[in-house]
Design an enzyme around this catalytic site. Structure first.
Site, PDB file in Angstrom:
ATOM      1  N   GLY A  32       4.802   4.514  48.312  1.00  0.00           N
ATOM      2  CA  GLY A  32       4.624   3.081  48.499  1.00  0.00           C
ATOM      3  C   GLY A  32       5.910   2.327  48.270  1.00  0.00           C
ATOM      4  O   GLY A  32       6.973   2.926  48.132  1.00  0.00           O
ATOM      5  N   GLU A  33       5.784   1.002  48.268  1.00  0.00           N
ATOM      6  CA  GLU A  33       6.941   0.138  48.047  1.00  0.00           C
ATOM      7  C   GLU A  33       6.852  -0.441  46.650  1.00  0.00           C
ATOM      8  O   GLU A  33       5.810  -0.939  46.239  1.00  0.00           O
ATOM      9  CB  GLU A  33       6.950  -1.022  49.059  1.00  0.00           C
ATOM     10  CG  GLU A  33       7.041  -0.589  50.512  1.00  0.00           C
ATOM     11  CD  GLU A  33       8.406  -0.048  50.894  1.00  0.00           C
ATOM     12  OE1 GLU A  33       9.397  -0.445  50.225  1.00  0.00           O
ATOM     13  OE2 GLU A  33       8.483   0.769  51.831  1.00  0.00           O
ATOM     14  N   GLY A  34       7.967  -0.374  45.933  1.00  0.00           N
ATOM     15  CA  GLY A  34       7.981  -0.931  44.592  1.00  0.00           C
ATOM     16  C   GLY A  34       8.736  -2.234  44.564  1.00  0.00           C
ATOM     17  O   GLY A  34       9.071  -2.785  45.608  1.00  0.00           O
ATOM     18  N   PHE A  36      11.801  -2.863  43.850  1.00  0.00           N
ATOM     19  CA  PHE A  36      13.141  -2.887  44.442  1.00  0.00           C
ATOM     20  C   PHE A  36      13.421  -1.734  45.392  1.00  0.00           C
ATOM     21  O   PHE A  36      14.556  -1.309  45.567  1.00  0.00           O
ATOM     22  CB  PHE A  36      14.228  -2.985  43.375  1.00  0.00           C
ATOM     23  CG  PHE A  36      14.136  -1.973  42.275  1.00  0.00           C
ATOM     24  CD1 PHE A  36      14.492  -0.651  42.498  1.00  0.00           C
ATOM     25  CD2 PHE A  36      13.717  -2.347  40.998  1.00  0.00           C
ATOM     26  CE1 PHE A  36      14.434   0.275  41.482  1.00  0.00           C
ATOM     27  CE2 PHE A  36      13.656  -1.427  39.976  1.00  0.00           C
ATOM     28  CZ  PHE A  36      14.005  -0.119  40.213  1.00  0.00           C
ATOM     29  N   GLY A  37      12.392  -1.222  46.025  1.00  0.00           N
ATOM     30  CA  GLY A  37      12.633  -0.171  47.019  1.00  0.00           C
ATOM     31  C   GLY A  37      11.413   0.702  47.210  1.00  0.00           C
ATOM     32  O   GLY A  37      10.326   0.388  46.744  1.00  0.00           O
ATOM     33  N   VAL A  39       9.143   4.276  46.969  1.00  0.00           N
ATOM     34  CA  VAL A  39       8.869   5.337  46.005  1.00  0.00           C
ATOM     35  C   VAL A  39       8.380   6.574  46.766  1.00  0.00           C
ATOM     36  O   VAL A  39       7.507   6.472  47.630  1.00  0.00           O
ATOM     37  CB  VAL A  39       7.810   4.895  44.967  1.00  0.00           C
ATOM     38  CG1 VAL A  39       7.573   5.989  43.943  1.00  0.00           C
ATOM     39  CG2 VAL A  39       8.250   3.607  44.264  1.00  0.00           C
ATOM     40  N   LYS A  53      12.196   6.614  42.813  1.00  0.00           N
ATOM     41  CA  LYS A  53      12.362   5.238  43.279  1.00  0.00           C
ATOM     42  C   LYS A  53      13.732   5.124  43.898  1.00  0.00           C
ATOM     43  O   LYS A  53      14.733   5.442  43.267  1.00  0.00           O
ATOM     44  CB  LYS A  53      12.311   4.277  42.087  1.00  0.00           C
ATOM     45  CG  LYS A  53      11.069   3.443  42.007  1.00  0.00           C
ATOM     46  CD  LYS A  53      11.244   2.354  40.962  1.00  0.00           C
ATOM     47  CE  LYS A  53       9.898   1.935  40.410  1.00  0.00           C
ATOM     48  NZ  LYS A  53      10.014   0.913  39.382  1.00  0.00           N
ATOM     49  N   ASP A 151       6.400  -7.889  32.167  1.00  0.00           N
ATOM     50  CA  ASP A 151       5.681  -7.831  33.448  1.00  0.00           C
ATOM     51  C   ASP A 151       4.483  -6.883  33.366  1.00  0.00           C
ATOM     52  O   ASP A 151       4.269  -6.045  34.248  1.00  0.00           O
ATOM     53  CB  ASP A 151       6.642  -7.419  34.570  1.00  0.00           C
ATOM     54  CG  ASP A 151       6.169  -7.902  35.934  1.00  0.00           C
ATOM     55  OD1 ASP A 151       5.236  -8.746  35.996  1.00  0.00           O
ATOM     56  OD2 ASP A 151       6.710  -7.447  36.951  1.00  0.00           O
TER      57      ASP A 151
HETATM   58  O1  ACK Z   1      -0.129   1.540  43.306  1.00  0.00           O
HETATM   59  P1  ACK Z   1       0.541   2.707  43.925  1.00  0.00           P
HETATM   60  O2  ACK Z   1      -0.204   3.595  44.794  1.00  0.00           O
HETATM   61  O3  ACK Z   1       1.366   3.509  42.821  1.00  0.00           O
HETATM   62  O4  ACK Z   1       1.806   2.144  44.691  1.00  0.00           O
HETATM   63  C1  ACK Z   1       2.914   2.127  43.894  1.00  0.00           C
HETATM   64  C2  ACK Z   1       4.117   2.568  44.663  1.00  0.00           C
HETATM   65  O5  ACK Z   1       4.515   3.849  44.204  1.00  0.00           O
HETATM   66  C3  ACK Z   1       5.269   1.605  44.486  1.00  0.00           C
HETATM   67  O6  ACK Z   1       5.536   1.377  43.140  1.00  0.00           O
HETATM   68  C4  ACK Z   1       3.590   4.311  43.257  1.00  0.00           C
HETATM   69  N1  ACK Z   1       4.330   4.870  42.124  1.00  0.00           N
HETATM   70  C5  ACK Z   1       5.322   4.286  41.415  1.00  0.00           C
HETATM   71  N2  ACK Z   1       5.754   5.107  40.439  1.00  0.00           N
HETATM   72  C6  ACK Z   1       5.018   6.247  40.538  1.00  0.00           C
HETATM   73  C7  ACK Z   1       4.968   7.474  39.799  1.00  0.00           C
HETATM   74  N3  ACK Z   1       5.770   7.683  38.734  1.00  0.00           N
HETATM   75  N4  ACK Z   1       4.090   8.396  40.188  1.00  0.00           N
HETATM   76  C8  ACK Z   1       3.270   8.173  41.236  1.00  0.00           C
HETATM   77  N5  ACK Z   1       3.253   7.039  41.964  1.00  0.00           N
HETATM   78  C9  ACK Z   1       4.112   6.087  41.610  1.00  0.00           C
HETATM   79  C10 ACK Z   1       2.729   3.165  42.815  1.00  0.00           C
END
Ligand code: ACK
Length: 304
Positions: A32-34, A36-37, A39, A53, A151
């Protein structure tokens, strides 16, 4: 230049290593998108699953948050804080490597109606709520560097395979170097979760996180994002949650109907009462996070 002060000794990864682990950042590996970029999920050569990330552009804000994130959580280990395995800074490539969290975010599990166990299982919701409170207690009180996360929200809590919640995204976190005095700062965070004194005046203390936790606890009980409870046209309005809940009728009316009837509703009402203490308009009247843990686990009486 922002990167100069970083200790790249700790868990430095090469770009090649991460490219191999994520199959060259294949779309099929994108989680997905976080903030700042993007993931990506990946697997290290030794089989360890990771989440990577990748900072997308050269945005200044993104760069600042990237550096901040490393400074804040490198080396921190707690069962309710997402583990940062390391980072990669190579040319223009800025990457963060985390432990992989199999069940995505709490927002995903609570709000998106995808039949997660969390939807129908009260003990799991309770356990998740306590876990977040413990992670936050650690950041506030136990870590050597006392930290305000700034946050806390459902999308910044990730769930692993056994639905253990872990706090993530430390891009906005701040250390309380003065120990317990307030920091007045530029306001950044998420509307709906921000404490009023912080949103209005930039007055930042641990109690701002306590407020956000309170909103999150209400969401865990209700199974709905707090946005649902505000007048649609004005997301900025600062809600008095006690008033909102009174309008709903009795506290029990807030409880997510998906939980059915076969559970101890008293416990859900207790959680709402604790959440209301956390969202008190006055920061001084909010409990500390360790008090919240004690109340959630029944070792401390809840002030009515
Ligand atoms: O809510 P999600 O499905 O879970 O969508 C976000 C997306 O990446 C952008 O932040 C997923 N994500 C972030 N960090 C991790 C992680 N450590 N392990 C698995 N998914 C992650 C997050």
């Amino acid at each position: 230049s922002d990167l100069r002060g970083l200790d790249l000794q700790t868990g430095a990864f090469t770009y090649r290593q991460i490219k191999a682990a994520t199959d060259k950042f294949a779309d099929s590996n994108k989680l997905g998108e976080g903030g700042f970029g993007s993931v990506y999920m990946g697997t290290l050569l030794d089989g360890t699953p990771i989440a990577v990330k990748k900072l997308s552009s050269k945005s200044k804000q993104g760069n600042r948050e990237f550096v901040n994130e490393i400074g804040m959580i490198a080396g921190i280990q707690h069962p309710n804080v997402v583990r940062l395995y390391g980072c990669c800074v190579e040319g223009n490539h800025l990457l963060l490597v985390y432990e992989y969290m199999e069940n995505n975010s709490l927002a995903h599990a609570l709000f998106e109606h995808n039949n997660s166990k969390l939807e129908s299982d009260w003990p799991t919701r309770q356990r998740v709520c306590v876990g977040i409170a413990k992670g936050l207690t650690f950041l506030h009180e136990d870590s050597v560097l006392k930290m305000v996360h700034r946050d806390i929200k459902a999308s910044n809590v990730l769930l692993n395979a056994d639905l253990t919640p872990k706090i993530s995204d430390f891009g906005l976190a701040k250390l309380d170097e003065e120990k317990n005095t307030h920091i007045t700062t530029r306001v950044a965070g998420t509307i709906g979760y921000m404490a009023p004194e912080y949103a209005l005046w930039g007055y930042l203390t641990y109690k701002a996180d306590v407020y956000s936790f309170g909103v999150l606890a209400l969401e865990i009980v209700a199974g709905e994002n707090n946005i649902k409870y505000r007048p649609t046209e004005d997301y900025f309005c600062l809600l008095d949650w006690a008033v909102v809940l009174k309008q709903k009728g009795s506290l029990i009316d807030l409880v997510d109907p998906r939980l059915g009837s076969g559970f101890n509703k008293k416990e859900a009402v207790r959680m709402i009462k604790i959440a209301l203490l956390c969202t008190n308009k006055s920061p001084a009247l909010r409990p500390t996070m360790s008090e919240v843990v004690n109340m959630l686990e029944g070792r401390m009486k809840i002030k009515e």
